[in-house]
Design a protein around this motif. Structure first.
Motif, PDB file in Angstrom:
ATOM      1  N   HIS A   1       9.545  -0.464   3.608  1.00  0.00           N
ATOM      2  CA  HIS A   1      10.754  -0.749   2.822  1.00  0.00           C
ATOM      3  C   HIS A   1      10.400  -0.945   1.350  1.00  0.00           C
ATOM      4  O   HIS A   1      11.101  -0.438   0.453  1.00  0.00           O
ATOM      5  CB  HIS A   1      11.444  -2.006   3.365  1.00  0.00           C
ATOM      6  N   LYS A   2       9.302  -1.636   1.102  1.00  0.00           N
ATOM      7  CA  LYS A   2       8.858  -1.856  -0.275  1.00  0.00           C
ATOM      8  C   LYS A   2       8.508  -0.531  -0.947  1.00  0.00           C
ATOM      9  O   LYS A   2       8.844  -0.291  -2.114  1.00  0.00           O
ATOM     10  CB  LYS A   2       7.650  -2.792  -0.261  1.00  0.00           C
ATOM     11  N   TYR A   3       7.856   0.352  -0.200  1.00  0.00           N
ATOM     12  CA  TYR A   3       7.471   1.656  -0.748  1.00  0.00           C
ATOM     13  C   TYR A   3       8.706   2.488  -1.082  1.00  0.00           C
ATOM     14  O   TYR A   3       8.794   3.101  -2.156  1.00  0.00           O
ATOM     15  CB  TYR A   3       6.596   2.391   0.264  1.00  0.00           C
TER      16      TYR A   3
ATOM     17  N   PHE B   1       7.909  -7.193   7.604  1.00  0.00           N
ATOM     18  CA  PHE B   1       7.276  -8.382   8.176  1.00  0.00           C
ATOM     19  C   PHE B   1       6.887  -8.148   9.638  1.00  0.00           C
ATOM     20  O   PHE B   1       5.782  -8.508  10.059  1.00  0.00           O
ATOM     21  CB  PHE B   1       8.219  -9.581   8.058  1.00  0.00           C
ATOM     22  N   ILE B   2       7.770  -7.527  10.410  1.00  0.00           N
ATOM     23  CA  ILE B   2       7.490  -7.274  11.824  1.00  0.00           C
ATOM     24  C   ILE B   2       6.324  -6.301  11.979  1.00  0.00           C
ATOM     25  O   ILE B   2       5.425  -6.498  12.811  1.00  0.00           O
ATOM     26  CB  ILE B   2       8.754  -6.747  12.532  1.00  0.00           C
ATOM     27  N   ARG B   3       6.317  -5.248  11.163  1.00  0.00           N
ATOM     28  CA  ARG B   3       5.211  -4.293  11.232  1.00  0.00           C
ATOM     29  C   ARG B   3       3.891  -4.950  10.876  1.00  0.00           C
ATOM     30  O   ARG B   3       2.852  -4.686  11.494  1.00  0.00           O
ATOM     31  CB  ARG B   3       5.505  -3.109  10.308  1.00  0.00           C
ATOM     32  N   LYS B   4       3.904  -5.820   9.891  1.00  0.00           N
ATOM     33  CA  LYS B   4       2.680  -6.499   9.488  1.00  0.00           C
ATOM     34  C   LYS B   4       2.225  -7.474  10.567  1.00  0.00           C
ATOM     35  O   LYS B   4       1.015  -7.615  10.820  1.00  0.00           O
ATOM     36  CB  LYS B   4       2.925  -7.243   8.172  1.00  0.00           C
ATOM     37  N   ALA B   5       3.169  -8.145  11.220  1.00  0.00           N
ATOM     38  CA  ALA B   5       2.816  -9.099  12.276  1.00  0.00           C
ATOM     39  C   ALA B   5       2.189  -8.404  13.474  1.00  0.00           C
ATOM     40  O   ALA B   5       1.334  -8.981  14.157  1.00  0.00           O
ATOM     41  CB  ALA B   5       4.068  -9.875  12.715  1.00  0.00           C
ATOM     42  N   PHE B   6       2.598  -7.168  13.746  1.00  0.00           N
ATOM     43  CA  PHE B   6       2.061  -6.427  14.889  1.00  0.00           C
ATOM     44  C   PHE B   6       0.852  -5.559  14.513  1.00  0.00           C
ATOM     45  O   PHE B   6       0.418  -4.720  15.293  1.00  0.00           O
ATOM     46  CB  PHE B   6       3.147  -5.556  15.516  1.00  0.00           C
ATOM     47  N   GLY B   7       0.305  -5.769  13.312  1.00  0.00           N
ATOM     48  CA  GLY B   7      -0.948  -5.133  12.947  1.00  0.00           C
ATOM     49  C   GLY B   7      -0.834  -3.716  12.433  1.00  0.00           C
ATOM     50  O   GLY B   7      -1.770  -2.923  12.617  1.00  0.00           O
TER      51      GLY B   7
ATOM     52  N   LEU C   1      15.769  -2.912  13.736  1.00  0.00           N
ATOM     53  CA  LEU C   1      14.628  -3.822  13.699  1.00  0.00           C
ATOM     54  C   LEU C   1      13.659  -3.471  12.574  1.00  0.00           C
ATOM     55  O   LEU C   1      12.980  -4.343  12.033  1.00  0.00           O
ATOM     56  CB  LEU C   1      13.878  -3.766  15.044  1.00  0.00           C
ATOM     57  N   GLY C   2      13.599  -2.190  12.214  1.00  0.00           N
ATOM     58  CA  GLY C   2      12.661  -1.775  11.176  1.00  0.00           C
ATOM     59  C   GLY C   2      13.240  -1.714   9.788  1.00  0.00           C
ATOM     60  O   GLY C   2      12.557  -1.298   8.845  1.00  0.00           O
ATOM     61  N   LYS C   3      14.491  -2.123   9.613  1.00  0.00           N
ATOM     62  CA  LYS C   3      15.134  -2.049   8.304  1.00  0.00           C
ATOM     63  C   LYS C   3      14.725  -3.217   7.420  1.00  0.00           C
ATOM     64  O   LYS C   3      14.472  -4.321   7.894  1.00  0.00           O
ATOM     65  CB  LYS C   3      16.656  -2.050   8.461  1.00  0.00           C
ATOM     66  N   GLY C   4      14.718  -2.948   6.095  1.00  0.00           N
ATOM     67  CA  GLY C   4      14.577  -4.007   5.102  1.00  0.00           C
ATOM     68  C   GLY C   4      13.249  -4.737   5.144  1.00  0.00           C
ATOM     69  O   GLY C   4      12.249  -4.302   5.740  1.00  0.00           O
ATOM     70  N   ALA C   5      13.261  -5.907   4.486  1.00  0.00           N
ATOM     71  CA  ALA C   5      12.036  -6.717   4.396  1.00  0.00           C
ATOM     72  C   ALA C   5      11.611  -7.242   5.755  1.00  0.00           C
ATOM     73  O   ALA C   5      10.413  -7.426   6.010  1.00  0.00           O
ATOM     74  CB  ALA C   5      12.264  -7.876   3.426  1.00  0.00           C
ATOM     75  N   LYS C   6      12.590  -7.477   6.653  1.00  0.00           N
ATOM     76  CA  LYS C   6      12.223  -7.976   7.985  1.00  0.00           C
ATOM     77  C   LYS C   6      11.420  -6.937   8.759  1.00  0.00           C
ATOM     78  O   LYS C   6      10.530  -7.276   9.543  1.00  0.00           O
ATOM     79  CB  LYS C   6      13.473  -8.386   8.770  1.00  0.00           C
ATOM     80  N   GLY C   7      11.731  -5.658   8.524  1.00  0.00           N
ATOM     81  CA  GLY C   7      10.959  -4.603   9.172  1.00  0.00           C
ATOM     82  C   GLY C   7       9.522  -4.589   8.700  1.00  0.00           C
ATOM     83  O   GLY C   7       8.585  -4.413   9.506  1.00  0.00           O
TER      84      GLY C   7
ATOM     85  N   ILE D   1      10.467   1.107  -4.259  1.00  0.00           N
ATOM     86  CA  ILE D   1       9.771   1.455  -5.512  1.00  0.00           C
ATOM     87  C   ILE D   1       9.930   2.942  -5.820  1.00  0.00           C
ATOM     88  O   ILE D   1      10.150   3.334  -6.962  1.00  0.00           O
ATOM     89  CB  ILE D   1       8.280   1.067  -5.406  1.00  0.00           C
ATOM     90  N   LYS D   2       9.834   3.769  -4.762  1.00  0.00           N
ATOM     91  CA  LYS D   2       9.966   5.220  -4.971  1.00  0.00           C
ATOM     92  C   LYS D   2      11.369   5.576  -5.445  1.00  0.00           C
ATOM     93  O   LYS D   2      11.551   6.442  -6.313  1.00  0.00           O
ATOM     94  CB  LYS D   2       9.683   5.934  -3.649  1.00  0.00           C
ATOM     95  N   SER D   3      12.374   4.921  -4.902  1.00  0.00           N
ATOM     96  CA  SER D   3      13.759   5.199  -5.312  1.00  0.00           C
ATOM     97  C   SER D   3      13.984   4.818  -6.772  1.00  0.00           C
ATOM     98  O   SER D   3      14.631   5.551  -7.527  1.00  0.00           O
ATOM     99  CB  SER D   3      14.736   4.438  -4.413  1.00  0.00           C
ATOM    100  N   LYS D   4      13.423   3.687  -7.190  1.00  0.00           N
ATOM    101  CA  LYS D   4      13.568   3.278  -8.589  1.00  0.00           C
ATOM    102  C   LYS D   4      12.877   4.270  -9.521  1.00  0.00           C
ATOM    103  O   LYS D   4      13.376   4.599 -10.585  1.00  0.00           O
ATOM    104  CB  LYS D   4      12.988   1.874  -8.780  1.00  0.00           C
TER     105      LYS D   4
END
Length: 393
Positions: free
Chosen positions: A343-345, A329-335, A321-327, A348-351
């Motif tokens: 996932h975005k962090y 989105f879910i974390r942001k929806a629940f505040g 549930l916490g993987k990828g962009a959907k994770g 960027i860190k891997s790149k």
């Protein structure tokens, strides 16, 4: 002055509810005044459902910075003397005929019955079933109202206008919720509203939190992490904070006053590296893992009972549930706020790591960092290097 200095030092921040210990803080204000002769100034940050009631309890019915709702200057200074003079004149002139028609008891009782008729059926039934004693009391009340109305008719116009103004002002005044609102001397407290706790890092040095309804108070941890004094009660929810030197715990009002007076005359102790590390996410994660760990015996018992499979399914579901962009989105929806974009962090860190370290050695070109750092690859590389060295020797 010392009052101004204290006012910039003591504060509370949190949701403004009575259950957050603000009623206890009022009691400590009164006790502090008994000991020292004055209240200690405090800035109360936050908002909540009980905000207005709490403000009135600290500041009294009419705060000093607000105009008094009842303007006594509008009432004539010699109102009572005029009333007495009018009463004496009326007593001397008993034969004077009152031309106004008096209000009878029957008329007032009829008006009350008309009001009752507008009530719902259940309410009317409750009123009609009143005992005889209550009905007699109601009759007596109507007679008293009639007498009061009749007497008010004879009051001079100016006095009657002043009394009407007084009654009108009183009717607009909210009913006191607590006895603290009737205080004559307001507590020197301010209510600036909601604010980010980080903005108070340099403006105050003493955080007071008498609440005992927390599990682990975040604001107390933030205050100690910023190097402030934290005056909190001895309570199981505060046991984690007791090891810090700037935590001043108390068991009764007397210890609260002593701790506050000591904090007002001393500076907080700088946190050591070891204690400062307690407030990092790494240490918090380690404490979480430690508290969630189970013994081998407990693991075997859960496996025999079939609970280990349930734990594995829950862990898999949580991970997926916490993987990828959907994770994100879910974390942001629940505040989750700033920590939502995990996932975005990581992406960027891997790149960035790829740019900084993946191209340092030509022989590693084309291999992913995860593959290079694998234990199997490291073992092969070490064996190969040892073989070359042995052959050369």
């Amino acid at each position: 002055s010392s009052t101004t200095q204290q006012q910039a030092q003591v504060y509370f921040i949190g949701k403004l509810l009575w259950t957050k210990g603000l009623d206890i803080l009022l009691e400590y204000e009164d006790y502090f005044k008994q000991v020292t002769g004055e209240y200690f100034p405090v800035d109360i940050y936050g908002s909540g459902p009980d905000q207005d009631d709490i403000a009135r309890a600290f500041l009294g019915r009419w705060p000093q910075n607000e105009p008094t709702k009842i303007d006594v200057e509008k009432v004539s200074k010699n109102l009572f003397s005029r009333l007495f003079a009018w009463a004496n004149r009326r007593r001397r002139n008993k034969k004077k005929i009152n031309k106004e028609k008096p209000v009878t008891t029957e008329e007032i009782y009829k008006d009350i019955l008309d009001v009752i008729e507008t009530f719902p059926v259940k309410a009317r039934g409750s009123i009609e079933s009143l005992p005889a004693q209550a009905r007699d009391t109601l009759d007596q009340l109507t007679e008293d109202l009639a007498k009061a109305h009749k007497s008010a008719k004879g009051i001079p116009t100016k006095a009657r206008r002043a009394l009407n103004q007084l009654v009108g002002d009183l009717s607009k005044t909210p009913i006191p919720r607590t006895l603290y609102e009737l205080r004559r001397q307001p507590v020197p407290a301010t209510f600036p509203g909601r604010v980010d706790h980080a903005q108070l890092k340099s403006s105050h040095k003493i955080f007071v939190n008498p609440s005992v309804s927390e599990v682990l108070c975040t604001t107390t941890a933030e205050a100690l992490a910023m190097g402030k004094f934290a005056i909190i009660p001895v309570h199981p929810s505060n046991s984690f904070f007791l090891k810090f030197p700037n935590c001043l715990a108390y068991r009764n009002p007397y210890e609260f006053v002593v701790n506050l007076q000591w904090a007002l005359t001393h500076d907080p102790v700088p946190l050591s590296e070891e204690l400062a590390r307690e407030f990092t996410w790494e240490e918090a994660t380690n404490r979480f893992i430690k508290s969630a760990a189970i013994t081998h015996r407990e693991a075997r018992q859960r496996e025999l009972l079939g609970r280990s499979k349930i734990d594995e399914r829950i862990a898999w579901f949580h991970n997926e549930l916490g993987k990828g962009a959907k994770g994100d989105f879910i974390r942001k929806a629940f505040g989750a706020g700033p920590v939502s974009d995990q996932h975005k962090y990581v992406t960027i860190k891997s790149k960035q790591d790829l740019v900084d370290g993946d191209m340092e050695d030509d022989e590693d070109e084309g291999l992913s960092r995860k593959f290079r750092d694998a234990a199997f690859v490291k073992a092969l590389r070490a064996a190969f290097e040892n073989g070359i060295t042995t052959a050369i020797e």
